[in-house]
Write an enzyme that holds these catalytic residues in place. Sequence first.
Site, PDB file in Angstrom:
ATOM      1  N   SER A 162       0.839  -1.193   0.000  1.00 50.74           N
ATOM      2  CA  SER A 162       0.000   0.000   0.000  1.00 50.74           C
ATOM      3  C   SER A 162       0.874   1.241   0.000  1.00 50.74           C
ATOM      4  O   SER A 162       1.963   1.248   0.567  1.00 50.74           O
ATOM      5  CB  SER A 162      -0.929   0.016   1.223  1.00 50.74           C
ATOM      6  OG  SER A 162      -1.735  -1.148   1.260  1.00 50.74           O
ATOM      7  N   TYR A 174      -6.160  13.945   2.376  1.00 54.63           N
ATOM      8  CA  TYR A 174      -5.103  13.096   1.834  1.00 54.63           C
ATOM      9  C   TYR A 174      -4.098  12.690   2.909  1.00 54.63           C
ATOM     10  O   TYR A 174      -3.798  11.516   3.080  1.00 54.63           O
ATOM     11  CB  TYR A 174      -4.399  13.817   0.683  1.00 54.63           C
ATOM     12  CG  TYR A 174      -3.293  13.002   0.052  1.00 54.63           C
ATOM     13  CD1 TYR A 174      -3.581  12.019  -0.889  1.00 54.63           C
ATOM     14  CD2 TYR A 174      -1.964  13.202   0.411  1.00 54.63           C
ATOM     15  CE1 TYR A 174      -2.572  11.266  -1.462  1.00 54.63           C
ATOM     16  CE2 TYR A 174      -0.948  12.448  -0.159  1.00 54.63           C
ATOM     17  CZ  TYR A 174      -1.254  11.490  -1.089  1.00 54.63           C
ATOM     18  OH  TYR A 174      -0.254  10.734  -1.639  1.00 54.63           O
TER      19      TYR A 174
END
Length: 317
Positions: A162, A174
């Site tokens: 990831s 974000y």
Amino acid sequence: MWLYLAAVLVGLYLLRRWHWERQTVLRLSEKYVLITGCDSGFGNLLARQLDARGLRVLAACLTSSGAAQLRAAASPRLQTVLLDVTSSQSIAAATAWVRECVGDRGLWELVNNAGTAILTAPNEWLTKDDFVKVLDVNLVGLIEVTLSLLPLVQQAWGQVASVTGRVSFFGRGYCISKYGVEIFSNSLRHEMCPFGVQISIIKPGSFWKGMTDPVTVMKGFKHLWEQLPAETQAAYSHHYPETCEYIPVSILLHRLSSSCLSRVTSIMAHALLARFPHSRYVAGWDARLALLLLSYCPAWLTDAAISFFLPVPARGM
């Protein structure tokens, strides 16, 4: 004497690590890899690179046009599927498709690459919905995709990789989402160790792609500015957006960014193909030096360094 012995031991350790670094998994042509966010950027390039290495790439795209363009640039071996990570129904359909593709071989790799970075601005300019839009893609969607496909990864004794981040500048969902992905990945690594599943975290610096395009960033920035109450605009001063355009947003991102996305995808490829992958990978000189140091500095020093690049609101002068 002890100095020579220490030098020999360090040399042997580095030699052994060098040897481990270059050992790759066998029978690549039998390995299935699912990559999310393959319409463009890291995911698109990684899919084409792994396809060229002979792996069976399952590329998840958000749009049919992105999927068509990727298929045209790859071999017939590469397959695409439409996936919206914010939709449970879409995730369930993609999971069923992947299960049918891999059969009893399982899924060797899951690469959580899909992400968005819309609406970069001070936190108080944003609403709950602004944060939710990003968190649904970067964190909640990633978690649901991972949990849905984890049984197939366990079946292949595979790996989950990831993409996360390092340091938070302007407020936005974000940065919050990337911190969340790191915590989720860390806990998953502990839990999956007994099952032989590897969990890797990719920490790229600032690379030139759609989400760091200064034009796109400033467009959203100015849109949020125009929605602010008059008293909030006065607190920041009416020159604040122009100051951000020329100092922290455009110039800083441009200086830190790189058009060489392969620096990140080559690290991703090592995480996927190495027999002994690392738990963490860092790509980009800014992530290795500036951002790495800032992430370990005391809070007051990190704040001072970041404030040097950011404009000061009128009320804070």
